[in-house]
Design an enzyme around this catalytic site. Structure first.
Site, short mmCIF file in Angstrom:
data_model
loop_
_atom_site.label_atom_id
_atom_site.label_comp_id
_atom_site.label_asym_id
_atom_site.label_seq_id
_atom_site.Cartn_x
_atom_site.Cartn_y
_atom_site.Cartn_z
N ASN A 318 -2.43 22.25 -35.30
CA ASN A 318 -1.92 21.79 -36.59
C ASN A 318 -0.43 21.49 -36.50
O ASN A 318 0.40 22.04 -37.24
CB ASN A 318 -2.20 22.83 -37.68
CG ASN A 318 -2.35 22.20 -39.06
OD1 ASN A 318 -2.06 21.01 -39.25
ND2 ASN A 318 -2.77 22.99 -40.03
N HIS A 349 -2.22 27.29 -47.76
CA HIS A 349 -3.62 27.20 -47.35
C HIS A 349 -4.58 27.50 -48.49
O HIS A 349 -5.68 26.95 -48.53
CB HIS A 349 -3.89 28.16 -46.18
CG HIS A 349 -3.57 27.59 -44.85
ND1 HIS A 349 -2.33 27.68 -44.26
CD2 HIS A 349 -4.34 26.88 -43.96
CE1 HIS A 349 -2.34 27.07 -43.09
NE2 HIS A 349 -3.55 26.58 -42.88
#
Length: 495
Positions: A318, A349
């Site tokens: 990521n 998140h």
């Protein structure tokens, strides 16, 4: 999930059409912005229904905040609003509609839009308010010197290439792509002398796209055949915990978490291929003059699977989110930047408790791994044989530590997460604390080099590559500006 895959495949075909028939040499930037935005909103509407209105509302209000607040404080207000709006949507989706399921998960694209809103707000603040000498090299090169129009803003946030799965890109990179400016990249030898300068207006992405689609196919095949036979939930099965030996349990832990990664490989690599097919993502040339199409790539699979340190894993997983966290949080934090960055990552998140358990565990693991590496690695790099043994041991340790850390991220809830950790007697938590008590962490330097000394878990090398090699496009309107931008990136790498 079917809607997502269908929309991404449609976006891939649209990207080829966009590059072929709406190329910057044939079409004005205005038309390219309009088409990219409308296609993006259509895909969002098809995939998520009227939930897609959240994308427009979040972007529209953020733009209004930028206009009325002014460049001095708008980055703070945009940050609070965008992250707050995302959190509210995540709370309603998780705790009101469908806990633990991913149906109508419109918060996924909103996570990428939140990154774009906040990063652009900070870039405008850096470019239009802060003094040039107060900026770090990366901030100076990414700084935006004029307020974007509403169309440019919506196009950046909601274009069809990245609205469903990203990845994040800088505003300068995107505008340069849309406007089709020429780009240059200067390669340098080890002695610092400029060696070769390549100029090409439109390198072909076909080979890069084909390679990434092959990776997508293999990842999807692995996910459909292997992943479901190795469920992460089996790690907390009562019979398995009671009968399996510790080596077997840790081996299954590693295998089950490794099997959970291909779905991310598929989604991120396909998103990267879509951008490349549209002509976006060119990073420059390697030393042999071969094109590189990893400007906004989100992962490096080989480095992930063979990582020998926590840092190496996070450097290659990521990637764009790691850079976003570094730029909007770590570099600007006034205290405890590592802890603040992990907390922001958890909030971004979502609201599942497992996310917070994972990232709080990640703080411990990161600090412990850093302490071990700083204190003992130098004793094992003298001979190739010893170094090989060290790499094998650190690879095994890293893979187990990563798997142990992210179990709550997959299980989501508190009870199963604590069931897993308690079944392991919180062994790696305790080991990390003991490591921090035994091995000292390097103190950060004071003064002007403070920021450099508190290097975050994602490496400085990655950021430097993203300054010189990654963004080889020019970002100004004339040849003088182009040379100035290239010089900025080249000096950043040297520094």
């Amino acid at each position: 999930q079917v809607n997502f895959v269908v929309c991404q495949l449609f976006a891939l075909l649209a990207a080829i059409w966009f590059r072929t028939y709406l190329h910057s040499s044939k079409t004005s930037p205005f038309i390219r912005h309009v088409v990219a935005t409308l296609l993006g909103l259509y895909l969002a509407l098809f995939c998520f229904g009227w939930y897609a209105l959240h994308f427009v509302i979040q972007s529209g209000i953020s733009y209004y905040i930028m206009i009325i607040i002014g460049v001095e404080n708008m980055h703070k207000y945009c940050f609070v609003f965008a992250l707050g709006y995302l959190t509210v949507c995540q709370i309603t989706r998780v705790y009101i509609f469908d806990y633990g399921q991913y149906s109508a998960d419109f918060s996924g694209p909103m996570m990428i839009i939140t990154q774009k809103i906040t990063s652009l707000a900070f870039e405008i603040h850096d470019g239009m308010f802060r003094k040039n000498e107060d900026l770090t090299p990366s901030q100076r090169c990414l700084a935006v010197r004029r307020m974007p129009s509403l169309l440019e803003y919506l196009s950046y946030n909601c274009n069809f290439m990245g609205i469903l799965a990203g990845p994040l890109c800088s505003y300068k990179d995107y505008i340069t792509f849309i406007e089709g400016r020429s780009y240059q990249l200067q390669q340098s030898e080890a002695n610092g002398k400029e060696d070769t300068k390549y100029e090409q207006t439109d390198p072909s992405p076909n080979i890069a796209v084909a390679q990434k689609l092959l990776i997508c196919g293999l990842s999807l095949l692995f996910h459909m055949t292997i992943t479901k036979t190795l469920p992460v939930e089996y790690n907390i099965d009562d019979n398995f915990r009671a009968t399996a030996s510790w080596p077997v349990r840790f081996f299954y832990l590693y295998m089950s978490l490794m099997a959970a990664r291909p779905k991310y490989y598929f989604a991120w690599t396909l998103a990267d291929a879509i951008n490349n097919a549209a002509g976006f993502g060119f990073r420059g040339y390697d030393k042999n003059g071969v094109t590189r199409w990893d400007l906004i790539s989100n992962l490096r699979i080989q480095q992930i699977e063979f990582s020998t340190s926590f840092k190496m894993f996070l450097d290659n997983w990521n990637i764009q989110t790691a850079l976003w966290l570094k730029r909007v949080c770590y570099e600007r934090a006034t205290f405890s930047p590592t802890i603040q960055t992990f907390i922001l990552s958890a909030i971004w998140h979502g609201v599942y408790p497992g996310y917070y358990l994972t990232f709080l565990t990640g703080v411990l693991m990161t600090l412990a791994a850093r302490a071990i590496r700083n204190n003992i690695r130098q004793y094992f790099v003298g001979s190739p044989a010893v170094k090989l043994c060290y790499d094998i041991i650190t690879w095994m340790t890293t893979q187990v530590a990563i798997s142990y850390t992210v179990v709550p991220f997959v299980l989501l809830s508190v009870k199963p997460s604590f069931t897993f950790y308690s079944s392991c007697y919180f062994c790696l938590h305790i080991a990390s604390i003991l490591v921090l008590l035994v091995f000292p962490l390097k103190r950060t330097q004071k003064g002007s080099k403070k920021l450099e000394s508190i290097q975050p878990v994602w490496s400085k090398k990655l950021e430097e590559e993203n300054l010189l090699q990654k963004n080889s496009y020019s970002t100004t309107n004339n040849s003088f500006g182009q040379k100035q931008e290239i010089t900025c990136r080249y000096q950043a790498l040297k520094q």
